[in-house]
Design an enzyme around this catalytic site. Structure first.
Site, PDB file in Angstrom:
ATOM      1  CE1 TYR A   1       1.276  -6.565  -9.374  1.00  0.00           C
ATOM      2  CE2 TYR A   1      -0.371  -6.305  -7.391  1.00  0.00           C
ATOM      3  CZ  TYR A   1       0.568  -5.688  -8.414  1.00  0.00           C
ATOM      4  OH  TYR A   1       0.725  -4.219  -8.357  1.00  0.00           O
TER       5      TYR A   1
ATOM      6  CG  ASN B   1      -4.474  -6.563   4.281  1.00  0.00           C
ATOM      7  OD1 ASN B   1      -3.777  -7.468   4.107  1.00  0.00           O
ATOM      8  ND2 ASN B   1      -5.135  -6.139   3.157  1.00  0.00           N
ATOM      9  N   GLY B   2      -7.991  -5.708   4.241  1.00  0.00           N
ATOM     10  CA  GLY B   2      -9.023  -6.664   3.741  1.00  0.00           C
ATOM     11  C   GLY B   2     -10.076  -5.722   3.402  1.00  0.00           C
TER      12      GLY B   2
ATOM     13  N   GLY C   1       0.713  -1.288  -0.034  1.00  0.00           N
ATOM     14  CA  GLY C   1      -0.057   0.073  -0.110  1.00  0.00           C
ATOM     15  C   GLY C   1       0.806   1.262   0.148  1.00  0.00           C
TER      16      GLY C   1
END
Ligand code: SF4
Length: 463
Positions: A240, A103-104, A29
């Protein structure tokens, strides 16, 4: 996509350790960064828009003292890129103040927000989690499992409250979270690479549905919510998102990506002179492709490493601009038949520009090989891929995609090939953006800016 980190280390500079922890997680991020500390139960947070190294300097770190700290790097999925949505956020509730990093993405954020019955300072789904804990009159050990039980979707969370550090993972385990130890001091982090950077030793992964609370007495762990019988670690992390030196479920990501390239070479071989990666996330698969075929590997595309990853910049205009600043082909591609290996194609705009750039540099043929299957459906669990309408492969054949990106040939890795490269069973991973088979119910609304005021939304739309 966000990175979270937490540590309890009385007597150490916890803010500095957290700075380096989130520095290692910067790839997760790049929109905002923050650190919160707890000193004898008092919480202080510093957060701002920008990269970790832009937000913090020596002076600001000196002001963050305590025995507990959490940190966060943010890439937005619900709620725009605004200071109020940066994390760790501080929520002052009826019972306690909570600092929290998430996170999520929750799929029931709308229902939870409505049930809280008070305005929130941010427009993200993360403050809802903090409010559930902060307003609960029960002791923290009871408030946390109660809050976890109400969350649906992806939630890997670190937090501070009542002088304690806590961390948990949703019952599906969409996003990774590991426990480590720095000497005797416990550390939690999104990825094992953050433990390596601060010199901590890996202990284990935090299980789906598990809650960790760190107090003076040590680390307490409870299975607060039954783990889902459908484990759902995100397969995108493997090809990724995660850093190549991270281990996911015991599998080193770099090795998995090399195997993806080797398998891709078996499935879709081609006669060519050079194998080029799209750096950096396409590099391990290109190494695998070159190894398996014997075609020489070349760094034919030079990347400006000081430009952010184009995928992470959320607006289309920035993405288009970004690619021209980011890659430059070497003269050696002139007259050659090239295999260009990348990890994924979402909208197709980046791949199209790279193919064009290589033909402009004199390439004779450009064969595109992708180390994942076509991305055909959105993610509701924390990766802002695109809407289905924007995904180039959602309603097109492989040959139509090839034509749209202007490549000589195009091939994707099969789902079986990808799965085999991860060395994880199919039922352990979420693959919904590749298969349209989602492991949870879908949210009733998914627009990223839906919790913003009509004024803010229209300003954002330029109307
Ligand atoms: S939908 Fe795709 S990106 Fe989202 S969690 Fe599942 S595999 Fe990952």
């Amino acid at each position: 996509m966000c990175g979270v980190f937490g540590i309890r280390a009385p007597g150490r500079d916890v803010a500095r350790l957290t700075y380096f922890g989130i520095y290692a997680l910067q790839h997760r991020g790049q929109e905002s960064a923050g650190i919160a500390v707890s000193e004898d139960g008092r919480l202080t947070a510093l957060r701002d828009l920008g990269l970790v190294a832009q937000v913090f300097d020596e002076r600001s770190l000196h002001g963050l003292e305590g025995e507990l700290a959490i940190g966060h790097t943010r890439y937005s999925t619900t709620g725009g890129n605004a200071w109020a949505n940066s994390q760790p956020l501080l929520h002052h509730g009826r019972t306690r103040t909570v600092a929290l990093g998430h996170n999520g993405n929750l799929v029931n954020a709308d229902e939870l927000r409505a049930s809280i019955g008070k305005p929130l300072a941010s427009t993200s789904d993360s403050e809802v989690i903090a409010a559930l804990v902060a307003d609960d009159e029960r002791p923290l050990d009871e408030a946390l499992p109660a809050a976890m039980a109400r969350l649906e979707g992806a939630a890997t969370v670190v937090g501070l409250a009542d002088g304690r550090l806590f961390a948990f993972r949703d019952p599906h385990g969409f996003r990774p979270l590991v426990l480590g130890r720095l000497g005797e001091d416990p550390v939690v982090a999104s990825e094992s690479c953050a433990l390596d950077l601060v010199g901590a030793e890996f202990v284990r992964e935090i299980r789906p549905g598990e809650l960790i609370v760190v107090a003076d007495s040590g680390v307490e762990s409870v299975q607060a919510v039954e783990p889902s019988d459908r484990g759902s670690l995100c397969i995108f992390e493997f090809f990724y998102l995660a850093r190549p030196d991270t281990r996911l479920s015991g599998v080193e990501v770099h090795g998995a990506r090399v195997r993806m390239g080797e398998r891709l070479a078996e499935e879709a071989p081609v006669e060519a002179d050079l194998v080029l990666p799209v750096p950096d996330s396409g590099t391990p698969a290109a190494i695998g492709f070159a190894r398996a075929t014997g075609i020489p590997f070349s760094e034919g595309l030079i990347k400006n490493r000081y430009v952010g990853r184009t995928f992470i910049q959320p607006e289309q205009g920035m993405r288009e601009q970004g690619i021209r600043m980011k890659f430059n082909p070497l003269a050696e591609v002139g007259g050659k038949r090239l295999v260009v290996v990348d990890d994924s194609i979402v909208r197709g705009s980046t791949t199209r520009q790279i193919v064009q750039m290589l033909f402009d540099a004199g390439a004779a043929e450009v064969h595109v090989r992708i180390s994942s299957p076509p991305v055909v459906s959105p993610c509701y669990y924390g990766i802002d891929l695109a809407s289905e309408d924007e995904m180039i492969a959602a309603h097109a054949t492989v040959d139509e995609v090839r034509e749209a990106i202007g490549a000589s040939t195009l091939a994707y890795l099969s789902l079986d090939g990808l799965q085999a490269a991860t060395r994880r069973p199919a039922d352990a991973l979420c693959r919904a953006c590749l298969t349209r088979d989602y492991p949870t119910r879908l949210p009733t609304a998914a627009a990223k800016h839906r919790f913003e005021s009509p004024t803010a939304a229209s300003r954002r739309a330029g109307t």
